[in-house]
Design an enzyme around this catalytic site. Structure first.
Site, short mmCIF file in Angstrom:
data_model
loop_
_atom_site.label_atom_id
_atom_site.label_comp_id
_atom_site.label_asym_id
_atom_site.label_seq_id
_atom_site.Cartn_x
_atom_site.Cartn_y
_atom_site.Cartn_z
N ASP A 41 154.98 111.55 -22.60
CA ASP A 41 155.94 111.38 -21.52
C ASP A 41 157.25 110.82 -22.08
OD1 ASP A 41 154.15 112.31 -19.64
OD2 ASP A 41 153.44 110.31 -19.07
N TYR A 69 146.07 105.03 -28.93
CA TYR A 69 147.22 104.47 -28.23
C TYR A 69 147.14 102.95 -28.18
CZ TYR A 69 147.79 109.23 -26.40
OH TYR A 69 147.94 110.58 -26.28
N ASP A 83 152.32 104.66 -13.64
CA ASP A 83 152.99 103.95 -14.73
C ASP A 83 154.14 103.12 -14.17
OD1 ASP A 83 155.09 105.72 -14.27
OD2 ASP A 83 154.71 106.92 -16.07
N ARG A 180 147.39 106.54 -18.24
CA ARG A 180 147.84 106.06 -16.92
C ARG A 180 146.67 106.00 -15.95
NH1 ARG A 180 151.58 110.17 -14.73
NH2 ARG A 180 150.97 111.59 -16.41
#
Length: 306
Positions: A41, A69, A83, A180
């Site tokens: 994103d 991540y 988010d 998310r």
């Protein structure tokens, strides 16, 4: 000059889409044969391997590899995008019964195969239209749950000393995992609205954050005609498969797309993939095992020839 070819582990900056990065590299590299290996994103930073030239042939293999991540979960606030960039939908301040032990227990429950419903603000297509396009029209449609794998999840810093607690954690997962949604689901399991307030990809397949280069470094290398020095060979995307060296007399046959019989095979099973190399180390092809006769050897056939 030979065609530019290889894998560029790019540090994707905040504010750019993955496609923006591809377009920038296309201009700098002077070729349209450029592709990325897993969308990030715009507000997410981190490892974005870019395949250039012949390396675009291995983009799908990199895309399929696990990702790692570093993220932050904020408990007590839900947003429409799951988010920090979304509109707040619900809030709930921390109650006294929320403990670190409970948090760690819930995180542990999200290890292994889990089911996720893709968020409305995502690139998943339903009836030919992307979900984020429908979401921006104010529509909510039914989405089919998907199974993803969480290989490991580790809460590293838990802050319960504020009305809306935060948890910094690392997670290693399969392709298609929405961090998310993972954050929202963890919050739901705890009995709280929640969202992902920070995300950075720190590993994609074999490439780590430490190996990444910035767009500024790439631009400088392109200007100095040294861009090739930043690239990794395309077989780096396939290091999860065993390497096999074939006799010199078989090199041309492999390049011509013929099968190969291995008389001293490893402990391979039907369907396993192999990296085939010439005696001098030149990468030739990716093969798949099609026959495992322990008397006559193992036979493999080409999946891709390079």
């Amino acid at each position: 000059m030979s065609e530019l070819s290889g894998i560029l582990p790019l540090f994707k900056p905040e504010g750019m889409t993955s496609h923006d990065c591809v377009m920038k590299i296309r201009r700098l590299a002077g070729t349209r044969k450029v592709g990325h290996t897993g969308t990030l994103d715009p507000d997410v930073t981190g490892v974005l391997p870019i395949c250039i030239g012949k390396a675009t042939k291995v983009a799908d293999y990199l895309h399929d590899e696990p990702k790692t991540y570093r993220a932050e979960l904020t408990i007590g606030i839900a947003t429409d995008t799951e988010d920090a960039g979304g509109q707040i939908l619900e809030t709930k301040e921390k109650q006294d019964d929320l403990t670190e032990a409970e948090l760690r227990y819930v995180f542990e429950r999200f290890t292994g195969a889990i089911t996720q419903v893709p968020p409305m603000y995502s690139a998943v297509k339903v009836n030919g239209k992307r979900l984020h396009e429908l979401a921006r029209e104010g529509k909510i449609v039914e989405r089919q749950p998907r199974q993803v794998m969480i290989y490991g999840i580790n809460p590293e810093e838990i802050r319960l000393d504020k009305p809306y607690p935060t948890v910094h954690f690392t997670v290693s997962c399969s392709k298609g995992t929405y961090i998310r949604t993972l954050c929202a689901d963890i919050g739901r399991e705890l009995g709280y609205p929640a969202h992902m307030s920070y995300l950075q990809r720190i590993k994609s397949g074999p490439f780590t954050l430490e190996q990444c280069v910035t767009l500024q470094t790439v631009a400088k290398a392109a200007e100095e005609n040294t861009l090739h020095t930043l690239l990794y060979p395309l077989d780096r995307a396939l290091i999860q498969y065993p390497a096999v060296h074939v006799p010199q007399g078989r090199v041309q046959a492999i390049l011509n797309g013929l099968s190969q019989r291995h008389v001293n095979p490893g402990d391979w099973e039907k369907g396993d993939k192999l990296r085939l190399y010439a005696p001098d180390g030149t990468f030739l092809a990716l093969h798949a095992v099609v026959e495992t006769d322990r008397d006559t050897g193992v036979e493999s056939k080409p999946v891709k020839v390079f």
